[in-house]
Design a protein around this motif. Structure first.
Motif, PDB file in Angstrom:
ATOM      1  N   LEU B 151       0.852  -1.199   0.000  1.00 12.60           N
ATOM      2  CA  LEU B 151       0.000   0.000   0.000  1.00 12.60           C
ATOM      3  C   LEU B 151       0.882   1.242   0.000  1.00 12.60           C
ATOM      4  N   PRO B 152       0.501   2.253  -0.795  1.00 11.00           N
ATOM      5  CA  PRO B 152       1.295   3.481  -0.862  1.00 11.00           C
ATOM      6  C   PRO B 152       1.201   4.281   0.434  1.00 11.00           C
ATOM      7  N   ALA B 153       2.185   5.146   0.645  1.00 12.74           N
ATOM      8  CA  ALA B 153       2.287   5.894   1.905  1.00 12.74           C
ATOM      9  C   ALA B 153       1.077   6.787   2.149  1.00 12.74           C
ATOM     10  N   ASP B 154       0.460   7.312   1.073  1.00 11.81           N
ATOM     11  CA  ASP B 154      -0.630   8.264   1.300  1.00 11.81           C
ATOM     12  C   ASP B 154      -1.907   7.600   1.830  1.00 11.81           C
ATOM     13  N   VAL B 155      -1.936   6.271   1.842  1.00 12.54           N
ATOM     14  CA  VAL B 155      -3.081   5.575   2.426  1.00 12.54           C
ATOM     15  C   VAL B 155      -3.154   5.810   3.935  1.00 12.54           C
ATOM     16  N   ALA B 156      -1.981   6.116   4.531  1.00  8.16           N
ATOM     17  CA  ALA B 156      -1.893   6.236   5.992  1.00  8.16           C
ATOM     18  C   ALA B 156      -2.904   7.222   6.564  1.00  8.16           C
ATOM     19  N   THR B 157      -3.193   8.304   5.831  1.00 10.76           N
ATOM     20  CA  THR B 157      -4.065   9.338   6.376  1.00 10.76           C
ATOM     21  C   THR B 157      -5.526   9.133   5.988  1.00 10.76           C
TER      22      THR B 157
END
Lengths: 258, 266
Positions: B151-157
């Protein structure tokens, strides 16, 4: 303090309204005539018996011990009522007894410790009864909502448990939600007190001829006590139910269902 | 050609040569150095119904194990015994030869992680979800955890509950891995997903297995077990019907196991 009594004649006269209710039931074929008549009769007999017993307990030369016994009896009946109204909650009788005892203990300690009312039979029994009567519905609600919340969120709770969270931590958000639900009606009631309906104690005092401002003082004290005891019983019952539905191994009890 | 025969002809997938994993007639007792989990005299009774009745079985220390069987056979219960979300009514579960009942359940669950059938999003963002497992994770650690499940980092938010089922299950996997477990229990972890998402989870778990994590898959799908596991326990009606290396079991299924396999393949 002036007092007033409506006498048996007054009670009989108020039966006119019951007759009106029965006639309405008959005309509209509600089929409630017998129930209304039975409820009326039952209420009158219950109150008469209670009144007679209270007459003995509250008589100026009776020992305060009788008042405390009366309070204990009310707590037991209250516990049974709560357990009966939320049968799906395991072991609720003793939990309700505990919660009501804690709430009564704290409330009466505040009321009499701070000298809000004088420590007499005529204040102990009604104060305790008022608190109990108001705490019962929130206790039932807290117990039921706690079980429902835990059951509905079983998956989330088990995810948290599987991540190594302790049982109490894993259920906390859901117990919190149940407690909010249980105490919100009483908070709402406190917010609108006097705007929509005059509360019971104040109504009674006004009918008995007490001056409005004096009635307001008593009613305020009573409202604060009720809110306090409602929150206390709800918290004790909510935490107790959660504790009961968690095993020492931090599992959800299998009887909770899904 | 029936599915069984097709399966029986496919061989040579086994790495290593573990012995028979579950010796139904073997005497119970500790001291099996090849066992990750062992189950002795296990009885699980729920609401008067016997859910599990296992005389003796083991899950080997090396290689992925599949627990397979019809629905309602007791597979999930067996898996839940492995991380103590449930306890047996009688019997002993051993983990690395230690009595599981004597361990700290919270510590154990962080070492033996679980991914459930339905992807459960806890409230908040994806990062919040990972921090439920480890509150000390910083943003960089969250990013690493997400990258490990593709999963890409921007999924975190993003709010976890708003992700697709497949993404949520990958977040669940990342969340479970955040406690740094050595064993990963998967309870029908792909059965609620579409084929693409399911395949992705299988691949991800395969990668984790290559890095030393031991996966234990519960599945009703013998084909999936053949793809992801080297050992298999076939559970039918709460009992271990057959156990061993996947190829051996498929090559010589007992009658009830053969019926189960044929039922799932038809």
């Amino acid at each position: 303090m002036s007092t007033s009594s409506i006498g048996l004649g007054g009670v009989a006269a108020s039966l006119v309204l019951i007759v009106v209710a029965i006639v309405l039931s008959l005309r509209n074929r509600l089929g409630l005539e017998r129930t209304i008549a039975w409820a009326t009769f039952r209420a009158f007999v219950q109150l008469a018996v209670i009144g007679a017993a209270l007459g003995l307990v509250l008589s100026p030369n009776a020992s305060l011990l009788w008042s405390y016994l009366w309070v204990v009896a009310m707590i037991v009946v209250g516990g049974a009522t709560v357990a009966n109204r939320a049968k799906e909650v395991p072991g609720l009788f003793w939990l309700a007894i505990l919660a009501l005892t804690v709430a009564e203990g704290v409330s009466l300690a505040v009321v009499f410790g701070l000298g809000i009312f004088p420590l007499e039979s005529r204040t102990i029994v009604p104060t305790a009864g008022l608190l109990l009567g108001n705490a019962i519905s929130s206790t039932v609600l807290a117990a039921r909502r706690s079980v429902t919340e835990l059951r509905e969120h079983r998956a989330q709770i088990e995810v948290r448990l599987s991540l190594g969270q302790a049982g109490p931590d894993a259920v906390r958000p859901h117990v919190r939600e149940a407690l909010r639900t249980a105490v919100t009606p009483q908070i709402e009631q406190t917010k609108i007190v006097g705007l929509v309906a005059l509360p019971g104690a104040m109504t009674g005092l006004l009918l008995a001829g007490v001056k409005p401002l004096a009635a307001v003082e008593v009613q305020s004290a009573v409202m604060f006590l009720i809110l306090g005891s409602v929150v206390i019983t709800s918290v004790v019952v909510g935490q107790g139910v959660a504790h009961r539905l968690l095993t020492p191994e931090h599992q959800l009890d299998a009887t909770l269902g899904s | 050609m029936s599915g069984v025969h097709r399966l029986l002809r496919q061989k040579g997938r086994l790495r290593g040569s573990p012995g028979v994993v579950a010796r139904l007639a073997a005497p119970p007792g500790p001291g099996d150095p090849t066992a990750l989990f062992s189950f002795d005299g296990i009885q699980v009774v729920r609401a008067g119904r016997q859910v599990l009745d296992i005389d003796h079985a083991t899950i080997p220390l090396r290689g992925a194990t599949g627990i397979v069987g019809p629905s309602g056979a007791g597979k999930s219960t067996l898996l839940r015994l492995c991380n103590r979300l449930e306890s047996p009514s009688a019997g002993i579960v051993r983990f690395r030869n230690g009595d599981l009942a004597a361990t700290d359940p919270l510590q154990h669950r962080r070492d033996v992680a679980m991914v459930f059938q339905h992807p459960v999003a806890l409230p908040g963002t994806v990062a919040d979800n990972l921090r439920e497992a480890d509150p000390t994770l910083d943003d960089a650690a969250v990013e690493v955890g997400l990258a490990a499940v593709g999963l890409p980092a921007d999924v975190a938010t993003r709010v976890a509950d708003e992700l697709s089922g497949g993404e949520r299950q990958r977040v669940s996997l990342a969340r479970s891995m955040a406690t740094r477990p050595h064993v990963l229990l998967l309870d029908e972890a792909t059965s609620a997903l579409d084929a693409t998402s399911a395949g992705r989870i299988e691949t991800l778990v395969g990668t984790l297995a290559a890095s030393g994590i031991i996966p234990i898959w519960v599945s009703h799908d013998i084909e999936q077990v053949r793809r992801v596991a080297e050992h298999v326990l076939v559970i039918i009606d709460g009992r271990v019907a057959q156990a061993g290396p996947v190829d051996q079991v498929l090559a010589g299924p007992r009658p009830d196991v053969r019926r189960f396999i044929e039922g799932t393949m038809s």
